[in-house]
Design a protein around this motif. Structure first.
Motif, PDB file in Angstrom:
ATOM      1  N   GLU A 193      -7.201  19.472  -9.054  1.00 44.83           N
ATOM      2  CA  GLU A 193      -7.514  18.431  -8.088  1.00 44.83           C
ATOM      3  C   GLU A 193      -7.233  17.065  -8.691  1.00 44.83           C
ATOM      4  OE1 GLU A 193      -8.742  19.017  -5.090  1.00 44.83           O
ATOM      5  OE2 GLU A 193      -9.103  16.959  -4.503  1.00 44.83           O
ATOM      6  N   GLY A 194      -6.318  16.331  -8.085  1.00 44.79           N
ATOM      7  CA  GLY A 194      -6.089  14.972  -8.547  1.00 44.79           C
ATOM      8  C   GLY A 194      -5.142  14.834  -9.707  1.00 44.79           C
ATOM      9  N   ALA A 195      -4.446  15.906 -10.104  1.00 43.46           N
ATOM     10  CA  ALA A 195      -3.577  15.793 -11.274  1.00 43.46           C
ATOM     11  C   ALA A 195      -2.405  14.863 -10.993  1.00 43.46           C
ATOM     12  CB  ALA A 195      -3.066  17.177 -11.674  1.00 43.46           C
ATOM     13  N   LEU A 196      -1.736  15.058  -9.856  1.00 42.44           N
ATOM     14  CA  LEU A 196      -0.568  14.236  -9.547  1.00 42.44           C
ATOM     15  C   LEU A 196      -0.961  12.790  -9.344  1.00 42.44           C
ATOM     16  CD1 LEU A 196       0.860  16.740  -7.056  1.00 42.44           C
ATOM     17  CD2 LEU A 196       1.866  16.168  -9.227  1.00 42.44           C
ATOM     18  N   GLU A 197      -2.123  12.587  -8.716  1.00 40.14           N
ATOM     19  CA  GLU A 197      -2.572  11.235  -8.444  1.00 40.14           C
ATOM     20  C   GLU A 197      -2.889  10.492  -9.737  1.00 40.14           C
ATOM     21  OE1 GLU A 197      -5.896  11.618  -5.980  1.00 40.14           O
ATOM     22  OE2 GLU A 197      -6.675   9.660  -6.533  1.00 40.14           O
ATOM     23  N   ALA A 204      12.843   7.607 -11.799  1.00 37.67           N
ATOM     24  CA  ALA A 204      13.038   9.001 -11.399  1.00 37.67           C
ATOM     25  C   ALA A 204      11.723   9.765 -11.461  1.00 37.67           C
ATOM     26  CB  ALA A 204      14.073   9.661 -12.309  1.00 37.67           C
ATOM     27  N   MET A 205      10.961   9.557 -12.562  1.00 40.44           N
ATOM     28  CA  MET A 205       9.711  10.283 -12.701  1.00 40.44           C
ATOM     29  C   MET A 205       8.720   9.850 -11.628  1.00 40.44           C
ATOM     30  SD  MET A 205       7.312  10.541 -15.999  1.00 40.44           S
ATOM     31  CE  MET A 205       8.343  11.629 -16.890  1.00 40.44           C
ATOM     32  N   ALA A 206       8.666   8.537 -11.363  1.00 39.44           N
ATOM     33  CA  ALA A 206       7.703   8.057 -10.366  1.00 39.44           C
ATOM     34  C   ALA A 206       8.043   8.602  -8.978  1.00 39.44           C
ATOM     35  CB  ALA A 206       7.687   6.531 -10.348  1.00 39.44           C
ATOM     36  N   LYS A 218       0.795  -1.213   0.000  1.00 39.68           N
ATOM     37  CA  LYS A 218       0.000   0.000   0.000  1.00 39.68           C
ATOM     38  C   LYS A 218       0.830   1.266   0.000  1.00 39.68           C
ATOM     39  CE  LYS A 218      -4.148  -1.617   0.278  1.00 39.68           C
ATOM     40  NZ  LYS A 218      -5.133  -1.413  -0.730  1.00 39.68           N
ATOM     41  N   ASN A 219       2.110   1.162   0.343  1.00 37.15           N
ATOM     42  CA  ASN A 219       2.948   2.351   0.389  1.00 37.15           C
ATOM     43  C   ASN A 219       3.379   2.683  -1.029  1.00 37.15           C
ATOM     44  OD1 ASN A 219       4.659   4.351   1.113  1.00 37.15           O
ATOM     45  ND2 ASN A 219       5.755   3.155   2.632  1.00 37.15           N
ATOM     46  N   LEU A 220       3.257   3.949  -1.427  1.00 36.03           N
ATOM     47  CA  LEU A 220       3.538   4.294  -2.825  1.00 36.03           C
ATOM     48  C   LEU A 220       4.992   4.061  -3.185  1.00 36.03           C
ATOM     49  CD1 LEU A 220       1.538   7.550  -3.490  1.00 36.03           C
ATOM     50  CD2 LEU A 220       0.975   5.244  -4.094  1.00 36.03           C
ATOM     51  N   ILE A 221       5.908   4.263  -2.221  1.00 30.14           N
ATOM     52  CA  ILE A 221       7.319   4.060  -2.543  1.00 30.14           C
ATOM     53  C   ILE A 221       7.596   2.588  -2.789  1.00 30.14           C
ATOM     54  CG2 ILE A 221       9.649   4.448  -1.743  1.00 30.14           C
ATOM     55  CD1 ILE A 221       8.755   6.789  -0.269  1.00 30.14           C
ATOM     56  N   LYS A 222       6.912   1.710  -2.042  1.00 29.92           N
ATOM     57  CA  LYS A 222       7.105   0.282  -2.302  1.00 29.92           C
ATOM     58  C   LYS A 222       6.582  -0.083  -3.680  1.00 29.92           C
ATOM     59  CE  LYS A 222       6.964  -1.103   2.474  1.00 29.92           C
ATOM     60  NZ  LYS A 222       6.291  -1.893   3.497  1.00 29.92           N
ATOM     61  N   ILE A 223       5.503   0.568  -4.118  1.00 26.40           N
ATOM     62  CA  ILE A 223       4.982   0.283  -5.454  1.00 26.40           C
ATOM     63  C   ILE A 223       6.000   0.688  -6.506  1.00 26.40           C
ATOM     64  CG2 ILE A 223       3.187   0.944  -7.077  1.00 26.40           C
ATOM     65  CD1 ILE A 223       1.278   1.112  -4.830  1.00 26.40           C
ATOM     66  N   VAL A 270       5.893  10.934  -6.431  1.00 28.33           N
ATOM     67  CA  VAL A 270       5.560  10.559  -5.055  1.00 28.33           C
ATOM     68  C   VAL A 270       5.900  11.704  -4.104  1.00 28.33           C
ATOM     69  CG1 VAL A 270       6.209   9.022  -3.188  1.00 28.33           C
ATOM     70  CG2 VAL A 270       5.724   8.102  -5.390  1.00 28.33           C
ATOM     71  N   ILE A 271       7.017  12.398  -4.358  1.00 31.86           N
ATOM     72  CA  ILE A 271       7.378  13.519  -3.495  1.00 31.86           C
ATOM     73  C   ILE A 271       6.326  14.612  -3.565  1.00 31.86           C
ATOM     74  CG2 ILE A 271       9.054  15.358  -3.156  1.00 31.86           C
ATOM     75  CD1 ILE A 271      11.194  13.542  -4.096  1.00 31.86           C
ATOM     76  N   MET A 272       5.868  14.929  -4.797  1.00 33.58           N
ATOM     77  CA  MET A 272       4.862  15.983  -4.903  1.00 33.58           C
ATOM     78  C   MET A 272       3.536  15.547  -4.284  1.00 33.58           C
ATOM     79  SD  MET A 272       6.276  18.492  -6.729  1.00 33.58           S
ATOM     80  CE  MET A 272       4.891  19.354  -7.375  1.00 33.58           C
ATOM     81  N   ILE A 273       3.189  14.231  -4.420  1.00 40.90           N
ATOM     82  CA  ILE A 273       1.957  13.754  -3.799  1.00 40.90           C
ATOM     83  C   ILE A 273       2.067  13.881  -2.287  1.00 40.90           C
ATOM     84  CG2 ILE A 273       0.637  11.656  -3.340  1.00 40.90           C
ATOM     85  CD1 ILE A 273       0.905  10.851  -6.122  1.00 40.90           C
ATOM     86  N   TYR A 274       3.250  13.602  -1.730  1.00 45.76           N
ATOM     87  CA  TYR A 274       3.382  13.713  -0.273  1.00 45.76           C
ATOM     88  C   TYR A 274       3.177  15.144   0.180  1.00 45.76           C
ATOM     89  CZ  TYR A 274       5.202  13.553   4.385  1.00 45.76           C
ATOM     90  OH  TYR A 274       5.334  13.678   5.731  1.00 45.76           O
TER      91      TYR A 274
END
Lengths: 185, 119, 637
Positions: free
Chosen positions: C162-166, B93-95, B24-29, B99-103
């Motif tokens: 909203e939701g772009a990164l996701e 790198a892109m993923a 479930k952790n995005l970094i593990k994915i 993940v950083i921006m999502i955090y």
């Protein structure tokens, strides 16, 4: 931890290690790029080795020095320049009358020399330059997103007791003066 | 003896698929995606091997005269693998930057909480 | 500069201009726009210059990079090969990105970091063009990867949405799984055949499939299925089309999933030549029907304009996959025609959605209404697109859907299998539900009552209206003049797909195909004898005139706005149920509520499947890949 111009200095062992390994990394990487046609390696591999210099400077000195040493605008433009050079070298084949990416001066040296493979050598240099600047720029961006070094903490309370008393009496007089002014107006 | 390579590569691909499907952790994915790439790279390189062959660096005259032994490993899968390694590095790198921006935006890297687009 | 160089020049020019925009165009808008427009126009001109040679005279352009000709019957270089199927898709790609570039100059004017946007856009265009023009299977894989990166970055471009990164992250995970499986398939294929050139692979594999190549086939079909958003892989499409900037959404729905469809046709018909196996036909038809159905039922329940259009996009691609999977030339004609029409009408719909978003500021269907009073021309273009997608004559959707129904029913009659009758009926029902969904959208966005906050919206600027006008024109032209379209575009493409002798011989030398046992099948041109578009056009005009007469005659007694004090009058109490609201719009979500209520169980299951958690989506994808592999192994060995 010592403070030098307000920038936190890292651990002495890591800094010395970075100092000693950095020129070796850059030189070895440039060697792998330049001798791509006669020994294992080539553009991409050498470019990544040189780009690891960015990480070494960061490990030894912290993010502020890295962002002063490598400017991201230059790296970004350099990457695009390397890529355009590669496409231009490929188009030389069409200008020369054959198909795309044709090796049009392939017999200008002996096998085993440094400049002997025609267009392939220069394409390899262009790829090496592109990867060097591109991966360096990428690492710089990712290092910039990481948490910045914390601000140097304020010096601990070194004021003596007399200075604290003087400050408190000054504050009191200020307060009383303000109250008198309000009472008057 | 290449059967060991093939088994290892399929095990890596299977483990990568397992990680992507259950963690479930995005970094593990992201790490699972990388595992699938490494497994496929190992598979491609292993396909080029010829038993008893040497490195594929010859001149055309050597091959035509029969001076060299003339039996070498296949160079094409090596080129394919190099390209694939570059692509795998760029995907990771892109993923990771996503993940950083999502955090920063969602304050969590758990896949159960990053689900504003649904239905 | 002979004509052989044009395909490579078209692709490389786009890549070169992407790098030039990065160097020069990051600060000044004029340089950036100039480089983009020059690059896409010259690229388009180069591809259009290939039409006389390839489509009309029937030649095949074969090109080896670096002049590495085949040695002793084995291909050792990277080859570019343009036959009629490639040129058909290349024309679609070129038209889409030209129109999108013109649109995005005016649409993206207020965004930041536009240098990066145009770089990504040009890389995306170059990679899709390279994908359809190449003749080497690994080059196709590299172009797919470039396309995936550029699409992910464009999806996440507006970070604040909203939701772009996701959406970008989910797209990257599922797209990357598909690409890795594709690469594993290519590796297995190389291990068996020791070549990467598609023409030579086609000759080698025509002798039959061994277990290694069956596994490779299954993995490659799964990989291209992920790219073309078949049903269990469709989840990132809905997210990413909704949050990307609309100029990029139009390119995604017009070009990127056509790349997946092109790859599937190329692999199944030309490289593996396995279309005669009825198990494969049934697999593709079942996946296509499932995609059609799931796409349109999910679309009926959406509350956001672009997400609804994304689900419709998935559903129409289901039509194409179903038609391609039927295995007959009529089905292939219908599939290719529908792919072309889908690019045109879906692009038009996305462009109108972008105009609404830019002018009104929102795409929430529950917050819009009555925009036809302020944006009449946009409404007209939207109605043209909606009529085209629902299959109303005389637009192009009707022509292609009619051919698909005909093909499915002919297959049902010929093979005697009841499944194909169900497929035909499903196609008709899905078309009706598409029409229902677009009635809902039209009512919610364009008709009805105008809200106060939207009382000042204007028409979009000229550079945004021009692509919409051109696409609406192309939609109606393709619908009215479809025999011309059939003779010049579709028939050569279908002929090139079914007969590969020419393809193989031009690359590998004459006589190679005959030595490998590949024979030609004559393809007759599809006859449209029993329905004529001109009659339908006359019928349409008569009905339109009659409806206009009826509306005009009854104008006096239509609804009028009441004055202030009249609402309190008891004779109007039945209309207001005692409440006194001046704004009473029949919202789009209020239509078809009966349908949604009756299908509550189905929608509950669908909501749980589309939960938004990325691991659920990858579970579905891996299970589908497993199903494809197992089915192929059981039936094709």
């Amino acid at each position: 931890m010592k403070f030098k111009d307000g920038i936190k200095e890292k651990n002495i062992i890591v800094k010395c290690g970075a100092d000693k390994f950095l020129p070796f990394a850059i030189t070895f990487g440039l060697y792998v790029i330049l001798f791509g046609t006669v020994s294992p390696g080539g553009g991409f591999q050498g470019g990544v080795i040189v780009a690891s210099a960015a990480i070494m400077i960061y490990l030894g000195y912290g993010f502020h020095i890295v962002s002063r040493a490598l400017r991201s605008e230059t790296l970004r433009v350099g990457e695009a320049l390397g890529a355009s050079l590669y496409v231009f070298l490929g188009l030389l084949g069409i200008i020369g009358g054959a198909n795309f990416c044709r090796n049009i001066f392939f017999d200008n040296g002996e096998v085993g020399d440094l400049i002997s493979a025609g267009t392939i050598t220069y394409m390899s240099y262009a790829v090496g330059f592109k990867v060097l600047t591109g991966v360096g720029f990428l690492l710089l961006l990712l290092l910039g997103i990481l948490a910045p070094d914390p601000e140097p903490a304020k010096p601990a309370a070194t004021e003596t007791k007399e200075q604290i008393e003087v400050k408190e009496t000054l504050n009191e007089t200020l307060h009383t003066e303000q109250k008198e002014k309000e009472a008057v107006s | 003896m290449m059967i060991v390579n093939y088994i290892a590569s399929f095990v890596l691909i299977a483990l990568g698929l397992y990680t992507v499907c259950t963690k479930k952790n995005l970094i593990k994915i992201v790490l699972g995606m990388g595992l699938i790439d490494y497994g496929v790279n190992l598979l491609i390189v292993s396909f080029g091997f010829n038993e008893g062959g040497t490195a594929p660096i010859y001149q055309l005259s050597d091959l035509l005269n029969g001076v060299a032994s003339g039996y070498f490993v296949d160079p094409v899968p090596q080129a394919l693998t190099l390209t694939s390694i570059v692509i795998g590095a760029c995907v990771e790198a892109m993923a990771l930057s996503l993940v950083i921006m999502i955090y920063r935006k969602y304050r969590s890297v758990n896949a159960d909480e990053v689900r504003r687009l649904r239905g | 500069m002979n004509i052989q160089n044009f395909p490579v020049l078209a692709v490389m020019l786009l890549f070169l201009s992407a790098f030039l925009v990065e160097i020069f165009g990051s600060k000044i808008a004029a340089i950036r726009n100039f480089i983009t427009i020059v690059a896409v126009t010259v690229s388009a001109a180069l591809i259009f210059a290939l039409i006389p040679a390839v489509l009309i005279k029937g030649e095949v352009i074969s090109y080896w990079m670096g002049n590495w000709e085949p040695v002793a019957g084995y291909a050792i270089g990277i080859g570019y090969e343009v036959d009629a199927l490639s040129l058909f898709f290349a024309l679609l790609v070129v038209c889409t990105f030209w129109l999108s570039a013109v649109y995005s100059i005016s649409y993206m004017k207020d965004d930041h970091h536009l240098g990066h946007y145009y770089t990504l856009f040009l890389m995306l265009s170059g990679s899709v063009l390279g994908l359809v023009l190449t003749g080497d299977i690994f080059n196709m894989f590299v172009m797919i990867e470039i396309m995936t990166f550029a699409s992910v970055a464009l999806t996440a471009f507006r970070n604040g949405t909203e939701g772009a990164l996701e959406g970008a992250f989910k797209y990257l995970v599922i797209g990357s799984i598909g690409s890795s499986l594709n690469l594993a398939g290519i590796a297995l294929l190389y291990a068996e055949c020791h070549t990467l050139n598609m023409a030579q692979l086609s000759a080698i594999l025509s002798g039959g499939l061994s277990p290694t190549t069956v596994m490779a086939f299954a993995l490659i079909v799964a990989g291209f299925g992920v790219k073309s958003y078949m049903v269990p892989f469709h989840t990132p499409a809905a997210d990413s089309y909704a949050v990307a900037p609309t100029a990029a959404s139009m390119v995604f729905s017009g070009m990127v999933n056509k790349a997946g469809v092109y790859g599937m046709i190329r692999m199944v018909y030309i490289v593996f030549r396995a279309m005669d196996a009825s198990a494969l036909q049934m697999l593709l038809v079942i996946f296509g029907t499932l995609t059609m159905f799931v796409g349109v039922t999910m679309a009926l329940a959406q509350h956001e304009f672009k997400r609804l259009l994304a689900y419709h996009s998935i559903s129409q691609i289901g039509y194409v996959i179903m038609a391609v999977g039927l295995g007959s030339t009529l089905g292939l004609t219908g599939g290719l025609f529908h792919a072309m029409n889908h690019t045109l009408f879906k692009g038009l719909l996305f462009l109108t959605a972008g105009a609404v978003l830019k002018q009104a500021g929102t795409t929430n269907l529950d917050a819009l209404g009555g925009l036809s009073k302020r944006m009449p021309r946009t409404t007209l273009y939207f109605l043209a697109g909606a009529a085209a997608i629902s299959g109303i004559p005389p637009f192009n959707g009707f022509a292609s859907k009619w051919i698909i129904y005909q093909a499915a029913y002919t297959k049902a009659v010929e093979s005697g299998n009841f499944l194909y009758v169900i497929v035909t009926v499903a196609g008709l029902i899905v078309s009706v539900m598409t029409l229902a969904s677009f009635i809902k959208v039209t009512q919610a966005v364009f008709f009805g009552q105008l809200r106060e906050e939207h009382a000042h919206v204007q028409e979009p600027p000229f550079l945004m209206r021009l692509p919409m006008f051109l696409m609406a024109l192309l939609c109606s032209a393709a619908g009215l003049f479809y025999p011309l379209v059939n003779r010049y575009l579709l028939h050569p493409a279908v002929d090139a797909t079914v007969n590969v002798t020419n393809y193989i011989d031009k690359m590998m030398g004459d006589g190679y195909a005959a030595a490998a046992g590949v024979t030609n099948i004559p393809v007759q041109e599809v006859q449209f004898s029993f329905w004529d578009p001109l009659l339908w056009l006359v019928l349409f005009v008569v009905v339109f005139v009659a409806a206009a007469v009826v509306i005009m005659a009854g104008k006096g007694s239509r609804g009028r706005v009441l004055e202030e004090g009249a609402v309190a009058d008891p004779k109007y109490a039945t209309f207001f149920s005692g409440e006194q609201e001046l704004y009473s719009q029949v919202g789009g979500s209020d239509l078809f509520w009966g349908f949604k209520k009756n299908w509550k169980a189905y929608y509950r299951v669908m909501d749980k499947l589309h939960s938004g958690i990325v691991t659920d989506y990858t579970n579905m994808a891996v299970i589908a890949v497993g199903v494809i592999v197992i089915v192929m192994f059981i039936f094709l060995i």
